[in-house]
Design a protein around this motif. Structure first.
Motif, PDB file in Angstrom:
ATOM      1  N   LYS A 165     -16.995 -50.677   0.729  1.00  0.00           N
ATOM      2  CA  LYS A 165     -17.496 -51.496   1.980  1.00  0.00           C
ATOM      3  C   LYS A 165     -17.247 -50.500   3.333  1.00  0.00           C
ATOM      4  O   LYS A 165     -16.465 -49.685   3.425  1.00  0.00           O
ATOM      5  CB  LYS A 165     -16.433 -52.719   1.822  1.00  0.00           C
ATOM      6  N   PHE A 166     -18.450 -50.814   3.931  1.00  0.00           N
ATOM      7  CA  PHE A 166     -18.430 -50.113   5.285  1.00  0.00           C
ATOM      8  C   PHE A 166     -18.986 -50.941   6.297  1.00  0.00           C
ATOM      9  O   PHE A 166     -19.743 -51.662   6.162  1.00  0.00           O
ATOM     10  CB  PHE A 166     -19.107 -48.912   5.114  1.00  0.00           C
ATOM     11  N   GLY A 167     -18.804 -50.444   7.532  1.00  0.00           N
ATOM     12  CA  GLY A 167     -19.162 -51.065   8.740  1.00  0.00           C
ATOM     13  C   GLY A 167     -18.057 -52.191   9.342  1.00  0.00           C
ATOM     14  O   GLY A 167     -17.089 -52.395   9.133  1.00  0.00           O
ATOM     15  N   THR A 168     -18.589 -52.516  10.525  1.00  0.00           N
ATOM     16  CA  THR A 168     -17.801 -53.517  11.486  1.00  0.00           C
ATOM     17  C   THR A 168     -18.344 -54.795  11.956  1.00  0.00           C
ATOM     18  O   THR A 168     -17.783 -55.775  12.012  1.00  0.00           O
ATOM     19  CB  THR A 168     -17.550 -52.651  13.034  1.00  0.00           C
ATOM     20  N   MET A 169     -19.807 -54.857  11.646  1.00  0.00           N
ATOM     21  CA  MET A 169     -20.513 -56.121  12.034  1.00  0.00           C
ATOM     22  C   MET A 169     -20.323 -57.186  10.832  1.00  0.00           C
ATOM     23  O   MET A 169     -20.895 -56.796   9.523  1.00  0.00           O
ATOM     24  CB  MET A 169     -21.815 -56.035  12.524  1.00  0.00           C
ATOM     25  N   THR A 170     -20.003 -58.133  11.092  1.00  0.00           N
ATOM     26  CA  THR A 170     -20.013 -59.386   9.867  1.00  0.00           C
ATOM     27  C   THR A 170     -21.143 -60.122   9.937  1.00  0.00           C
ATOM     28  O   THR A 170     -22.033 -60.186  10.950  1.00  0.00           O
ATOM     29  CB  THR A 170     -18.987 -60.130  10.102  1.00  0.00           C
TER      30      THR A 170
END
Length: 239
Positions: free
Chosen positions: A208-213
């Motif tokens: 899992k990667f990233g900041t935007m939901t």
């Protein structure tokens, strides 16, 4: 996603890039491939084309490689925005709980791909990759979309057996009349069914990667609109 296009693009064009990078005039050292999570269960033509190239990439010895298989793009689960803004129901298959996914934003995925160029831990590795969300059913996606546009949820439940009726009918015409047009239409139907019944989900924290939901994405496009894409914005209108 039809057979001809799949093998021209997902296999041959991608292979051409590999061959160009392998040329002594270029001498590329590492190849980062954007593949797809769905090749794990390949019963569609484009998935088989992607796997054929993955095999070619892994078999060559001129450069190292990283294969990144994202679950889904945000735009692929945003195609009903415009119609629900106009008052139509959110269409889903079965009871809306059949599949789960954690899509990833294009920006987060781009960051991961660029970092894979120099990250030695990703060399010669196939990586399944999703976004930061917990598992989202199609019904949950609809609820988030209605919340983003400020409307009460309104769902239309389509039975999954509709896919089989449509696909079998199109395939019968294709086989009977040797029609490439109807063969392609049947394959498009199979693509629709695939994503209606298969999870596009990673649960391991390392995948899992990233900041935007997805919720943040829906709020953004509800306020600013989204770019028209004829391949993913199935219900959107071209301006």
């Amino acid at each position: 996603g039809i057979k001809k296009d799949a093998y021209l693009i997902d296999y041959q064009a991608t292979l051409n890039c590999l061959l160009a990078g392998s040329d002594s005039s270029v001498n590329a050292r590492h190849y980062v491939l954007l593949s797809a999570f769905c090749v794990k269960n390949p019963w569609l033509q484009f998935q088989q084309a992607k796997l054929k190239f993955e095999a070619a990439l892994q078999a060559q010895e001129k450069m190292t490689w990283s294969i990144v298989r994202p679950t889904a793009f945000f735009k692929s689960v945003s195609g009903q925005l415009e119609v629900i803004q106009q008052g139509a129901p959110f269409v889903m298959f079965g009871d809306g709980e059949v599949t789960r996914c954690n899509p990833i934003s294009e920006a987060d995925l781009a960051t991961y791909l660029i970092n894979s160029i120099s990250d030695k831990s990703r060399e010669n590795t196939c990586i399944d990759l999703g976004g930061p969300d917990s598992p989202l059913t199609m019904k949950k996606q609809g609820e988030l979309l209605f919340e983003a546009v400020g409307k009460e949820p309104n769902f239309f439940y389509a039975p999954l057996w509709l896919f089989d009726v449509i696909i079998d009918s199109l395939q019968w015409v294709a086989d009977t009349f040797e029609s490439e047009k109807f063969e392609n239409a049947a394959e498009t139907g199979r693509i629709g069914k695939y994503y209606a019944v298969e999870d596009m989900l990673t649960t391991d924290p390392s995948e899992k990667f990233g900041t935007m939901t997805l919720k943040e994405h829906y709020i953004k496009i509800a306020e600013n609109g989204q770019e028209y894409d004829p391949y993913t914005s199935m219900f959107a209108k071209k301006e």
